[in-house]
Scaffold this motif. Sequence first.
Motif, PDB file in Angstrom:
ATOM      1  N   GLU A  16       1.390  34.180  -8.622  1.00 27.73           N
ATOM      2  CA  GLU A  16       3.054  34.020  -8.635  1.00 27.73           C
ATOM      3  C   GLU A  16       2.616  32.676  -8.623  1.00 27.73           C
ATOM      4  OE1 GLU A  16       4.164  35.363  -4.695  1.00 27.73           O
ATOM      5  OE2 GLU A  16       5.183  37.247  -6.591  1.00 27.73           O
ATOM      6  N   LEU A  17       3.512  31.612  -8.477  1.00 28.85           N
ATOM      7  CA  LEU A  17       3.878  29.963  -8.124  1.00 28.85           C
ATOM      8  C   LEU A  17       4.978  29.838  -6.851  1.00 28.85           C
ATOM      9  CD1 LEU A  17       3.893  26.646  -8.566  1.00 28.85           C
ATOM     10  CD2 LEU A  17       5.916  27.406 -10.036  1.00 28.85           C
ATOM     11  N   PRO A  18       4.058  29.388  -5.791  1.00 28.39           N
ATOM     12  CA  PRO A  18       4.530  29.970  -4.183  1.00 28.39           C
ATOM     13  C   PRO A  18       6.176  28.816  -4.230  1.00 28.39           C
ATOM     14  CG  PRO A  18       2.912  28.963  -4.157  1.00 28.39           C
ATOM     15  CD  PRO A  18       3.109  29.044  -5.120  1.00 28.39           C
ATOM     16  N   THR A  19       7.404  29.216  -4.038  1.00 30.46           N
ATOM     17  CA  THR A  19       8.786  28.364  -3.529  1.00 30.46           C
ATOM     18  C   THR A  19       8.896  27.489  -3.193  1.00 30.46           C
ATOM     19  OG1 THR A  19       9.130  29.883  -2.161  1.00 30.46           O
ATOM     20  CG2 THR A  19       9.436  30.707  -4.299  1.00 30.46           C
ATOM     21  N   PRO A  20       9.438  26.635  -2.908  1.00 32.39           N
ATOM     22  CA  PRO A  20       9.223  25.232  -1.590  1.00 32.39           C
ATOM     23  C   PRO A  20       9.301  25.590   0.179  1.00 32.39           C
ATOM     24  CG  PRO A  20      10.525  24.849  -3.203  1.00 32.39           C
ATOM     25  CD  PRO A  20      10.363  26.381  -3.872  1.00 32.39           C
ATOM     26  N   GLU A  21      10.017  27.151   0.071  1.00 35.86           N
ATOM     27  CA  GLU A  21      10.476  28.030   1.121  1.00 35.86           C
ATOM     28  C   GLU A  21       9.514  28.161   1.668  1.00 35.86           C
ATOM     29  OE1 GLU A  21      14.133  28.120  -1.300  1.00 35.86           O
ATOM     30  OE2 GLU A  21      11.897  27.878  -1.823  1.00 35.86           O
ATOM     31  N   GLU A  22       8.480  28.846   0.698  1.00 36.56           N
ATOM     32  CA  GLU A  22       7.269  29.343   0.694  1.00 36.56           C
ATOM     33  C   GLU A  22       6.570  28.173   1.937  1.00 36.56           C
ATOM     34  OE1 GLU A  22       7.538  33.453  -1.525  1.00 36.56           O
ATOM     35  OE2 GLU A  22       5.637  31.499  -2.429  1.00 36.56           O
ATOM     36  N   VAL A  23       6.176  27.121   0.739  1.00 34.33           N
ATOM     37  CA  VAL A  23       5.297  26.684   1.120  1.00 34.33           C
ATOM     38  C   VAL A  23       5.817  25.267   2.496  1.00 34.33           C
ATOM     39  CG1 VAL A  23       4.112  24.074   0.400  1.00 34.33           C
ATOM     40  CG2 VAL A  23       4.732  25.187  -1.457  1.00 34.33           C
TER      41      VAL A  23
END
Length: 492
Positions: A16-23
């Motif tokens: 998976e590529l992390p989302t901005p919300e997760e980061v």
Amino acid sequence: MSKVKFGVSDVEVVDELPTPEEVFQIQRLGTKELVFKVLGPSVIAVGVAIGGGEWLLGPATAVRYGLGIAWVVLVSALLQTVYNVSLVRISMYCGEPPIVYLKRVPPGPKFWGIFIPILIIIWGSWGLAGIAGSGATALGSIILGKLPTAAEAWLVRYLTIVMIALCVAVVLFGYKIERTLEIVNWFFAGFILFILLFIVAPLTVKAEVLYEALWGTFNFGYLPPGADMSLITAWWAYTALAAGLNFMFMNWYRDKGYGMGAVVGYIPALIGGKRVALSPIGKVFKLTPENIGRFKIWMKVLNYDQWLIFFPGAILGMYLPSLIAASLLPRGQALPAWGVAAHIANEFAAIVGLWGYYLICLIGFIVLFSSALGAYVDAVPRNLTDLLWGLEGVRKVFSNDVRRLYYTILTIYVAFSIWALYQTQPLIMVIIAANTANFVGIFVVPAVMYLTYKLPKELRPKLWEYLLLIVFLILSMFFFLASILPQLGIKI
């Protein structure tokens, strides 16, 4: 873990590529969250950009040759922004900063791993001495109450060492060096642009100079006959950031956590930071519809950061000092070699009083301090650290603690820069460093185009981006040759 080929070598694949919300640990990606949590690397770039080019080379060129060549500012800022987006697009895909992923470009690691570090060291050592030395002339002007002359060169050099020490002190603190630089430059860039735009410019800029700049902005291709091309080509290179050398400043996006940068780690500060497992190799994500959609969101964030902060900041940062200097100083003169950072202090003081002299000197110091801090004291050891971290033997020597390598390189680099300080005048060092940036672009821009083409087709840029990169390459080649050929007796 599976691998795929990217350029001339393999890279690991994660699910998976992390989302901005997760980061950034936010509920939603709104305007407030963008401003206070997500955007930021371009703020460091603007703080860096408002430095050697904007405060030194822009005014020096504008006073000497007029603003009929202001098209250089618009074109350079536009093309550099496109170049920056291309650079970070690759980093967000593979998690590697440019200095690392360039080794994926033919002829491979042996060439890029030797050629680029040599140029970085040459550029950085002269550049730090030049920028910090120029900023020290502003401090010297405050202490002496007048512009320093060659007779006070000893004071300027002593203050340069003090200025470099202050820069080193800043990068010692914080949990993440990138975040420390971000906070510092929010203040510096905001303060500089506010003071110039709302206080200095309204009191100084003449209508005829403003008209000349507006005309010159669209007077594409005009160059003054018989001009010193090394000065004009340096202005081209140091408008916005550093032309072909911009790749050195995109590491901040990896450390901020953009795209796959959030997966590979970052460089922590010595005091306040913790040991971080920085991966020596990048990672890419599986090409699922969900990950491709997330990447498009990251591209929107990147474009906000570059086009809403960096591009207008670069334009204002170059135009304002040039307009002010061209309005206050006699046309055709050369700025003083040892007092260049405070070049308009006396003229502004004649309009508003003595406080104006010290305000200009203070601005000159802040402008060049922020540039020395981000463009040199951090960027050079950061890039050499990222490059050397890929070597297993180096990681063992430094006990897998990237901080030890970063600060060791910083110590050696600062010592070498202090030696360079005693070799010539600050402004000459800045011009040498700027024209090195044009030279590097001849090699790096094609490399970036190669790697963007090697991206999965769903992630590649549009055709217009490639076309603008070609224009950027051609102009970088022209300006580099324009600075070299006259030295060989060939007229431009």
